[in-house]
Design an enzyme around this catalytic site. Structure first.
Site, PDB file in Angstrom:
ATOM      1  N   GLY A 176       0.847  -1.191   0.000  1.00 16.10           N
ATOM      2  CA  GLY A 176       0.000   0.000   0.000  1.00 16.10           C
ATOM      3  C   GLY A 176       0.875   1.230   0.000  1.00 16.10           C
ATOM      4  N   CYS A 229       5.344  -6.035   1.659  1.00 15.97           N
ATOM      5  CA  CYS A 229       5.639  -4.604   1.670  1.00 15.97           C
ATOM      6  C   CYS A 229       4.925  -3.914   2.845  1.00 15.97           C
ATOM      7  CB  CYS A 229       5.260  -4.020   0.311  1.00 15.97           C
ATOM      8  SG  CYS A 229       5.859  -2.359   0.061  1.00 15.97           S
ATOM      9  N   TYR A 230       3.932  -3.058   2.569  1.00 12.65           N
ATOM     10  CA  TYR A 230       3.223  -2.410   3.677  1.00 12.65           C
ATOM     11  C   TYR A 230       2.664  -3.468   4.632  1.00 12.65           C
ATOM     12  CZ  TYR A 230      -0.227   0.429   6.162  1.00 12.65           C
ATOM     13  OH  TYR A 230      -0.966   1.056   7.145  1.00 12.65           O
ATOM     14  N   HIS A 249       8.148  -7.319  -3.549  1.00 12.83           N
ATOM     15  CA  HIS A 249       6.923  -7.772  -4.231  1.00 12.83           C
ATOM     16  C   HIS A 249       7.155  -9.073  -4.997  1.00 12.83           C
ATOM     17  CE1 HIS A 249       4.433  -4.248  -3.465  1.00 12.83           C
ATOM     18  NE2 HIS A 249       5.553  -3.549  -3.555  1.00 12.83           N
ATOM     19  N   GLU A 276       4.984 -10.782  -6.377  1.00 13.49           N
ATOM     20  CA  GLU A 276       3.973 -10.914  -7.433  1.00 13.49           C
ATOM     21  C   GLU A 276       4.380 -10.251  -8.742  1.00 13.49           C
ATOM     22  OE1 GLU A 276       3.826  -9.108  -4.770  1.00 13.49           O
ATOM     23  OE2 GLU A 276       2.819  -7.200  -5.077  1.00 13.49           O
ATOM     24  N   ASP A 311     -18.010 -10.595 -21.339  1.00 10.37           N
ATOM     25  CA  ASP A 311     -18.279 -10.618 -19.907  1.00 10.37           C
ATOM     26  C   ASP A 311     -19.732 -10.943 -19.594  1.00 10.37           C
ATOM     27  OD1 ASP A 311     -15.794  -9.586 -20.255  1.00 10.37           O
ATOM     28  OD2 ASP A 311     -16.318  -7.558 -19.604  1.00 10.37           O
ATOM     29  N   LYS A 351     -10.111 -10.052 -17.586  1.00 14.80           N
ATOM     30  CA  LYS A 351     -10.656 -10.419 -18.892  1.00 14.80           C
ATOM     31  C   LYS A 351     -10.090 -11.743 -19.421  1.00 14.80           C
ATOM     32  CE  LYS A 351     -13.107  -8.512 -22.219  1.00 14.80           C
ATOM     33  NZ  LYS A 351     -14.296  -7.698 -21.903  1.00 14.80           N
TER      34      LYS A 351
END
Ligand code: XMP
Length: 521
Positions: free
Chosen positions: A56, A83-84, A171, A173, A230, A377
């Site tokens: 964050g 992280c945060y 991170h 990710e 969608d 998506k």
């Protein structure tokens, strides 16, 4: 979604929160994002096998720094703070966190503590390139914790394996972190004991079951079908759950593309066998848009009108046939629509109101069913494939709910709409002809209320400008303009100026997202 056995990501407002959830799903483990403020009781109800605390933008010392209920760390569920998330864990459990006025971005090197035997770094090299973006640093460990990784200047990883609380300053990710996926895999499989069972088939089965339970044996649902990937995937899922109690309504909002209303209705009915009612409400919509120039106002009015049209249709249906109560409205909302519309899942900032979510009026006559709300998506396309939907539909470019209204800058008039439709059809035809349609994310025309001088034959002209927008993207969160071959651009430009009356100039949009957005309004 409330699948058991997944991983809950608690959002502290980080820009990568959705990526964390997605990386977990890529490992075939279900993952959903909740706001950091969610009550521990709500988390417990989901019976997750792990909790990830996201990054964050704040410092843990900021006045309004986002916080979780500390009870989250006492649920007995393994936790990974990123992280945060790491700083919040350290501060909450009595460690020492130093505030820094400077944020450190970018690459660094982390050394895994020799012989630490951390489950998080099992089978990984001792030195890893990592990607971080942080301000605060953890200087002192909370009681019970040990350091498992350090950079030159700071603690980069810590853990209390007894309580199964792990934290990393970087991170895992993002792709720039070496072996980041392996670190997440270690957390999922070694620490949380996850099983890689989640995927298209599991999603379909669980979602259909959840919808069936929620709607119950009597109620009916109405689906706002747009013919895009969608809403069609959403409709097919709900149709599987409640069959004929789902009525699909496809509204012609007057801001659809050339021939779209007729062609889409045919595809949905003939090719997919869905029960669809077509409602031509174009005049109502255009009347609502008269004189409106502000993009957000256009979106809101279109959103409002959509709901009004549905409510009217629903009432008619209830009166007309032996229908039970139509209580639910199905929408194909995706994660990027949610995150960019309202800050429902944490304190990240609102960028643009999408009619699917943010533009809806507060008081609605329906409860929403949004089965794709956690997905991206490309994930929805995969689900669509697993549902057996045709490629032609799955490859269809996204089209915004407010349609051509946000691609026609300024007031929406029938004349300008007709002009934009013709130009847009040419862009699509030429992109298809060049074999690029399935390679780019979106390709479309935008009509600018800017007149410029041209010359045609011996005559001076003073016509409108069409901007061509073609972008490449993975998930619409970021995008880059497509480097189209000059011949394709030339063909598009020549055809538009020759075939579309009133247009004298064609320009190509070479901005990326961020800082621009994909749509112009
Ligand atoms: P932006 O313009 O925000 O668009 O970069 C990101 C993606 O979302 C689509 N989009 C919308 N979709 N309602 C929608 O359903 C909307 O109001 C809306 N606005 C943008 C856009 O086409 C792109 O794929």
């Amino acid at each position: 979604m409330t699948e058991r056995g997944g991983v809950v990501v608690l959002d502290f407002g980080g820009q990568y929160t959705q990526l964390i959830a997605r990386r977990i799903r890529e490992q075939q483990v279900f993952s959903t994002i909740l706001p950091c403020t969610v009550a521990p009781e709500e988390i417990r109800k989901l019976e997750p096998i792990g909790i990830v605390l996201s990054g964050g933008p704040s410092s843990v010392y900021d006045k309004d720094a986002p916080v979780c209920d500390p009870e989250v760390l006492r649920l007995g569920i393994p936790v990974l703070g990123i992280c945060y998330g790491m700083q919040w864990i350290a501060k909450t459990l009595g460690g020492q966190v130093e505030k820094s006025d400077r944020r450190e971005y970018g690459r660094g090197q982390m050394n895994v503590q020799a012989g630490c035997g951390s489950a998080l770094f099992a089978d990984l090299p001792n030195s890893l390139r990592i990607w971080s973006s942080h301000g605060d640093s953890v200087l002192g460990l909370p009681p019970g914790f040990r350091a498992t990784g350090r950079t030159e200047s700071a603690l980069a990883a810590l853990e209390d394996p007894q309580r199964k609380i792990y934290a990393v300053q970087f991170h895992p990710e993002v792709k720039h972190t070496d072996r980041g996926t392996d670190i997440l895999r270690n957390f999922l499989f070694a620490v949380c004991g996850a099983k890689a069972t989640w995927g298209g088939a599991a999603f379909i089965e669980e979602t259909v079951e959840a919808i069936r339970r929620r709607v119950g044996p009597q109620h009916h649902a109405i689906c706002a079908l747009s013919g895009g990937v969608d809403s069609t995937v959403a409709a097919v899922l709900v149709h599987r759950a409640i069959g004929e109690r789902l009525t699909n309504v496809f509204v012609n909002s007057g801001v659809l593309r050339k021939n779209e209303f007729e062609e889409t209705l045919e595809m949905l009915r003939e090719r997919l066998g869905l029960h669809v009612i077509g409602v031509d409400a174009s005049e109502r919509f255009l009347a609502q848009l008269k004189g409106v120039v502000d993009p957000e106002e256009k979106r809101k009015r279109i959103g409002r009108e959509f709901i009004a049209v549905f409510a009217k249709k629903a009432r008619e249906l209830q009166r007309g046939e032996a229908h039970g109560e139509i209580k639910f409205l199905v929408q194909g909302t995706l994660y990027p629509d949610v995150i960019e519309s309202v800050s429902v899942k944490g304190p990240s900032a609102t960028i643009k109101t999408h009619h699917n979510v943010g533009g809806l009026p507060e008081k609605m006559p329906f409860e929403l069913i949004e089965p794709l709300r956690d997905l991206f998506k490309d994930e929805v396309r995969r689900i669509g494939r697993d549902l057996g939907l045709p490629d032609e539909l799955l490859q269809k470019h996204p089209f915004p709910g407010p349609g051509l209204a946000v691609r026609l800058l300024g007031e929406v008039t029938p004349e300008d709409l007709a002009t934009l439709r013709e130009a847009d059809a040419i862009v699509e035809q030429e992109i298809r002809r060049a074999g690029l349609y399935n390679k780019v994310w979106q390709a479309f025309a935008v009509l600018l209320p800017v007149r410029s001088v041209g010359v045609m034959g011996d005559f001076r002209t003073y016509g409108l400008t069409v901007a061509v927008r073609v972008v490449e993207s993975e998930d619409a969160m970021t995008a880059d303009w497509a480097r189209l071959p000059a011949e394709v651009l030339e063909k598009i430009s020549t055809r538009i100026v020759n075939e579309v009356r009133g247009v004298t100039r064609v320009v190509y949009d070479i901005s990326s997202k961020p800082p621009s957005t994909i749509e112009w309004e």
